[in-house]
Structures are given as structure tokens and as C-alpha cells.
Design an enzyme around this catalytic site. Structure first.
Site, PDB file in Angstrom:
ATOM      1  N   LYS A 176     -30.630  19.658   3.266  1.00 17.46           N
ATOM      2  CA  LYS A 176     -31.784  19.579   2.366  1.00 17.46           C
ATOM      3  C   LYS A 176     -32.870  18.809   3.102  1.00 17.46           C
ATOM      4  O   LYS A 176     -32.682  17.652   3.492  1.00 17.46           O
ATOM      5  CB  LYS A 176     -31.401  18.875   1.066  1.00 17.46           C
ATOM      6  CG  LYS A 176     -32.580  18.709   0.131  1.00 17.46           C
ATOM      7  CD  LYS A 176     -32.165  18.196  -1.220  1.00 17.46           C
ATOM      8  CE  LYS A 176     -33.384  17.994  -2.104  1.00 17.46           C
ATOM      9  NZ  LYS A 176     -33.016  17.528  -3.436  1.00 17.46           N
TER      10      LYS A 176
ATOM     11  N   ARG B 216     -41.135  18.866  -8.908  1.00 13.43           N
ATOM     12  CA  ARG B 216     -41.340  17.474  -9.330  1.00 13.43           C
ATOM     13  C   ARG B 216     -42.321  17.403 -10.493  1.00 13.43           C
ATOM     14  O   ARG B 216     -42.222  16.513 -11.338  1.00 13.43           O
ATOM     15  CB  ARG B 216     -41.782  16.618  -8.135  1.00 13.43           C
ATOM     16  CG  ARG B 216     -40.668  16.501  -7.098  1.00 13.43           C
ATOM     17  CD  ARG B 216     -41.080  15.686  -5.873  1.00 13.43           C
ATOM     18  NE  ARG B 216     -40.060  15.749  -4.833  1.00 13.43           N
ATOM     19  CZ  ARG B 216     -40.219  15.296  -3.594  1.00 13.43           C
ATOM     20  NH1 ARG B 216     -41.367  14.728  -3.245  1.00 13.43           N
ATOM     21  NH2 ARG B 216     -39.247  15.396  -2.708  1.00 13.43           N
TER      22      ARG B 216
ATOM     23  N   LYS C  18     -39.008  10.707   0.603  1.00  9.55           N
ATOM     24  CA  LYS C  18     -37.546  10.834   0.629  1.00  9.55           C
ATOM     25  C   LYS C  18     -37.004  11.000   2.050  1.00  9.55           C
ATOM     26  O   LYS C  18     -35.904  11.497   2.261  1.00  9.55           O
ATOM     27  CB  LYS C  18     -37.122  11.999  -0.278  1.00  9.55           C
ATOM     28  CG  LYS C  18     -37.514  11.802  -1.748  1.00  9.55           C
ATOM     29  CD  LYS C  18     -36.854  12.830  -2.675  1.00  9.55           C
ATOM     30  CE  LYS C  18     -37.157  12.528  -4.146  1.00  9.55           C
ATOM     31  NZ  LYS C  18     -36.426  13.422  -5.078  1.00  9.55           N
TER      32      LYS C  18
ATOM     33  N   GLU D 107     -24.318  17.569   9.245  1.00  9.44           N
ATOM     34  CA  GLU D 107     -24.175  17.535   7.779  1.00  9.44           C
ATOM     35  C   GLU D 107     -23.123  18.547   7.320  1.00  9.44           C
ATOM     36  O   GLU D 107     -22.314  18.264   6.439  1.00  9.44           O
ATOM     37  CB  GLU D 107     -25.524  17.845   7.105  1.00  9.44           C
ATOM     38  CG  GLU D 107     -26.578  16.751   7.253  1.00  9.44           C
ATOM     39  CD  GLU D 107     -26.303  15.533   6.368  1.00  9.44           C
ATOM     40  OE1 GLU D 107     -25.336  15.541   5.580  1.00  9.44           O
ATOM     41  OE2 GLU D 107     -27.058  14.555   6.480  1.00  9.44           O
TER      42      GLU D 107
ATOM     43  N   LYS E 142     -31.861  24.207   2.039  1.00  6.83           N
ATOM     44  CA  LYS E 142     -32.984  24.100   1.107  1.00  6.83           C
ATOM     45  C   LYS E 142     -34.152  23.419   1.792  1.00  6.83           C
ATOM     46  O   LYS E 142     -33.941  22.383   2.419  1.00  6.83           O
ATOM     47  CB  LYS E 142     -32.525  23.256  -0.085  1.00  6.83           C
ATOM     48  CG  LYS E 142     -33.595  22.973  -1.110  1.00  6.83           C
ATOM     49  CD  LYS E 142     -33.026  22.065  -2.149  1.00  6.83           C
ATOM     50  CE  LYS E 142     -34.102  21.768  -3.158  1.00  6.83           C
ATOM     51  NZ  LYS E 142     -33.658  20.872  -4.181  1.00  6.83           N
TER      52      LYS E 142
ATOM     53  N   SER F 233     -39.251  25.771  -5.519  1.00  4.29           N
ATOM     54  CA  SER F 233     -40.403  25.925  -6.397  1.00  4.29           C
ATOM     55  C   SER F 233     -41.694  26.272  -5.653  1.00  4.29           C
ATOM     56  O   SER F 233     -42.466  27.116  -6.102  1.00  4.29           O
ATOM     57  CB  SER F 233     -40.596  24.649  -7.221  1.00  4.29           C
ATOM     58  OG  SER F 233     -40.712  23.513  -6.374  1.00  4.29           O
TER      59      SER F 233
ATOM     60  N   TYR G  69     -36.141  31.095  -8.652  1.00  8.14           N
ATOM     61  CA  TYR G  69     -36.856  31.223  -9.920  1.00  8.14           C
ATOM     62  C   TYR G  69     -37.224  32.680 -10.197  1.00  8.14           C
ATOM     63  O   TYR G  69     -37.674  33.015 -11.276  1.00  8.14           O
ATOM     64  CB  TYR G  69     -38.099  30.312  -9.905  1.00  8.14           C
ATOM     65  CG  TYR G  69     -37.711  28.874  -9.645  1.00  8.14           C
ATOM     66  CD1 TYR G  69     -37.202  28.087 -10.675  1.00  8.14           C
ATOM     67  CD2 TYR G  69     -37.765  28.330  -8.363  1.00  8.14           C
ATOM     68  CE1 TYR G  69     -36.779  26.795 -10.437  1.00  8.14           C
ATOM     69  CE2 TYR G  69     -37.356  27.035  -8.113  1.00  8.14           C
ATOM     70  CZ  TYR G  69     -36.865  26.265  -9.151  1.00  8.14           C
ATOM     71  OH  TYR G  69     -36.416  24.993  -8.916  1.00  8.14           O
TER      72      TYR G  69
HETATM   73  C1  PBG Z   1     -33.842  16.403  -6.381  1.00  9.31           C
HETATM   74  C2  PBG Z   1     -34.092  17.874  -6.348  1.00  9.31           C
HETATM   75  C3  PBG Z   1     -35.277  18.471  -5.908  1.00  9.31           C
HETATM   76  C4  PBG Z   1     -35.127  19.845  -6.070  1.00  9.31           C
HETATM   77  C5  PBG Z   1     -33.863  20.066  -6.597  1.00  9.31           C
HETATM   78  N1  PBG Z   1     -33.230  18.827  -6.757  1.00  9.31           N
HETATM   79  C6  PBG Z   1     -36.549  17.877  -5.437  1.00  9.31           C
HETATM   80  C7  PBG Z   1     -36.540  16.685  -4.589  1.00  9.31           C
HETATM   81  O1  PBG Z   1     -35.658  16.472  -3.757  1.00  9.31           O
HETATM   82  O2  PBG Z   1     -37.466  15.909  -4.769  1.00  9.31           O
HETATM   83  C8  PBG Z   1     -36.195  20.828  -5.707  1.00  9.31           C
HETATM   84  C9  PBG Z   1     -36.061  22.221  -6.193  1.00  9.31           C
HETATM   85  C10 PBG Z   1     -37.306  23.012  -6.111  1.00  9.31           C
HETATM   86  O3  PBG Z   1     -38.336  22.609  -5.534  1.00  9.31           O
HETATM   87  O4  PBG Z   1     -37.290  24.135  -6.615  1.00  9.31           O
HETATM   88  N2  PBG Z   1     -32.567  15.937  -6.547  1.00  9.31           N
END
Ligand code: PBG
Length: 324
Positions: A197, A207, A219, A235, A250, A276, A315
């Protein structure tokens, strides 16, 4: 006459021949539809940066899941959007049996037992700091976070979830969760690890949806550097050894090389999260009339499969399922 013995165009000469030679397909069976839950009844709050997606109260969410199942989507990743008043440093609400999230899991599994429900394991939806782990003096504590994640995962398992999906990127969490679940007798609950990720700007609209942006900093001390691919192998080695049942990459489109890398090296099913921001870009361009939204959607999802993903969280799931 030009002398060409090899003419690749022969395999593209008609619909039927193109279908015979097609290497990759999209299947409804491979799709996971992310859903956003809010408190209340008969409530639907559209997310401005994600046209077509809304946060739903449990009653409407149940209808949505039932409708998706008729379309052939059977797997759902559920995320809670909580009011600020329910958040604290320790993400206490994440294992409150009477909180909206655990109540919703119980009710979905009661009414729609055939739905495969995937829960999110991370502190950010419940954290007053907006981080995935426990914050102390501006630092994200790894090992102290594991304990909170384990409480959360066990509570979700008790509520009936099929798969827990740790999205937090703390070190050692897959093994820690596996142990905690097994100790409580939840040996059947699967783990879908957010393995690679990345610290990505493509999460912006998500968010917004959860109101979960970090209150300070970013992050980058836990999510991966977008410049790195080899690190994803470290990982993946860890998640594999610690007992993950699925490995996830991701975001998806900007990281097709990482999807391919993990697909080539690991026998586990690879999932890709078409996040997203990837959704928002296509929707925005289509709304302007600058791209054919449907075609670009199908091409994008197919490319994610071609790179080696077995599963796509997207989505677009409902929209694609209606076309397939
Ligand atoms: C956080 C989390 C995130 C997403 C899924 N779980 C965002 C982040 O790490 O800030 C993002 C999913 C998306 O953008 O569709 N635990």
C-alpha cells in the site's frame, strides 16, 4: 505482393477471431465493491468527488447489497464514516459491539448470509488523529497499534465478517492478527493483506468520504514510497509467511508493475485496489465529455487483470456488473 509469413493482424480480423484470441477477461466473480456506512436511517449522502457513490445508512446499505447480489457481485468491502465525536486517540469505537460498524456486520450477515463481507482493519476511521496507528508525540507507534488492531479484528470476526483486511501497514500485523483470531477460535476468518500500500495522493476522495484525513503530517512512515517496487517483495514475503490468504496492491493503475511482480512471485490470489482517485479521474473526464467513461473504465479494469490481479476492488463494480 509483399512476402509476410507472420501477419499478426489475422488474429484481429473479426469479432469472433478477436474473442478466440483474447487473453484476459473481466468477471463479476472477481469484483469487490467498497461501501461506506453512516449512522441513521434512510440516509444517503453523495460524495462529491466520487460521482455515483454515496455514504449509506444501514437500511439503505442492505438494499444496495441485495441489489448488487442480483447483478452478480458477491463481495463487499465495508468502511465506516463516523462523526468526530466518536473518535479518540485509541480508536476505542472500533471494538464497541454497539457501534454502527459491528452492528452493520451482524445485520448484513444475518439478512444476506451469502454476501462475502470484508472488513477494514486500521485506526483511521476511528482515530481523532486521522492516522492508521496510535500516535504519540507525533510518531506512529507500531507494536502498541497491533494490540488495538487485534481487538478490532477479533470484534469484527465475532460480528461475522468473512475476511478481515488490514489496511494500516504496521509491521507484523498479519501474523499478530492471525494469532489473535486463531486464539479466539476464528481459524476460518481470512486475511486479505494490504501488502503493497503506497503513500498515494490518489486516496483523496476516500478521505473526503470518511472525513479521515490525517490531522498532522502524512502517512509516509508506514505506507510505501511510490518510487519503490523491490520493497514490495519484502512486504509480500512477510505477509505470506505470516499467513495472509490474499495479497493486495494499492492503488492499482499507477502500480501495474507491482501487481505483475507479486503475481509472478506468489501463488496467493493477488487483489488490486482501484482507488477513489482513479475512479474520480475517469468520472471527471467523462462528465466533461473528454473521455468515453464506459470504455475507459472497461479498459482500465482489464489492464489491471492483464497485469496479474485476480481480484479488483473498485467503485465501478456495480456499473461493470450491469454491463458484463
Ligand atoms: C486507510 C484506507 C485508505 C483507503 C482504504 N483504507 C486511505 C488512506 O490510507 O488514507 C483508500 C481507498 C481509496 O482511496 O479508495 N486505512
Amino acid at each position: 505482393m509483399v512476402d509476410l509469413s507472420r501477419r499478426p493482424r489475422r488474429n484481429r480480423k473479426s469479432e469472433a477471431v478477436r474473442a478466440l484470441t483474447q487473453e484476459t477477461f473481466l468477471h463479476k466473480e472477481d469484483l469487490i465493491y467498497p461501501l461506506f456506512l453512516i449512522e441513521g436511517e434512510n440516509k444517503q449522502e453523495p460524495i462529491a468527488s466520487m460521482p455515483g457513490i454515496a455514504r449509506l445508512s444501514l437500511d439503505l446499505l442492505l438494499e444496495e447489497i441485495a441489489h448488487c447480489m442480483e447483478l452478480g457481485i458477491r463481495a463487499f468491502a465495508l468502511f465506516p464514516a463516523l462523526p468526530e465525536s466518536k473518535k479518540d486517540r485509541f480508536a476505542t469505537e472500533s471494538y464497541n459491539e454497539e457501534g454502527i460498524y459491528l452492528k452493520a456486520i451482524r445485520e448484513i450477515k444475518r439478512q444476506l448470509p451469502a454476501a462475502c463481507l470484508i472488513s477494514d482493519v486500521a485506526m483511521d476511521p476511528y482515530s481523532s488523529d486521522g492516522h492508521d496507528g496510535l500516535v504519540e508525540n507525533g510518531k506512529i507507534l507500531n507494536d502498541e497499534t497491533l494490540e488495538i488492531l487485534a481487538k478490532m479484528a477479533v470484534a469484527q470476526a465475532r460480528a461475522g465478517v468473512d475476511i478481515v483486511a488490514p489496511s494500516d501497514m504496521m509491521d507484523g500485523r498479519v501474523g499478530y492478527l492471525r494469532q489473535a483470531l486463531d486464539d479466539e477460535g476464528f481459524t476460518e476468518v481470512s486475511i486479505m493483506a494490504y501488502t503493497a500500500k503506497y503513500a498515494s495522493a490518489f486516496y483523496g476522495p476516500f478521505r473526503d468520504a470518511l472525513d479521515s484525513a490525517p490531522k498532522f503530517g502524512d502517512k509516509k512512515t508506514y505506507q510505501m514510497n511510490p518510487a519503490n517496487a523491490k520493497e514490495a517483495l519484502i512486504e509480500a514475503d512477510l505477509d505470506f509467511a505470516e499467513g495472509a490468504d490474499f495479497l493486495m496492491v494499492k492503488p492499482a493503475l499507477p502500480y501495474l508493475d507491482v501487481i505483475k511482480l507479486l503475481a509472478e512471485h506468489y501463488p496467493l490470489p493477488i487483489a488490486a485496489y482501484n482507488v477513489s482517485g482513479e475512479y474520480a479521474m475517469i468520472k471527471a473526464a467523462a462528465n466533461q465529455g473528454w473521455l468515453d467513461g464506459e470504455k475507459v473504465m472497461l479498459e482500465s479494469l482489464l489492464s489491471i487483470k492483464r497485469a496479474g490481479a485476480k481480484i479488483i476492488l473498485t467503485y465501478f463494480a456495480k456499473e461493470v456488473a450491469a454491463l458484463l
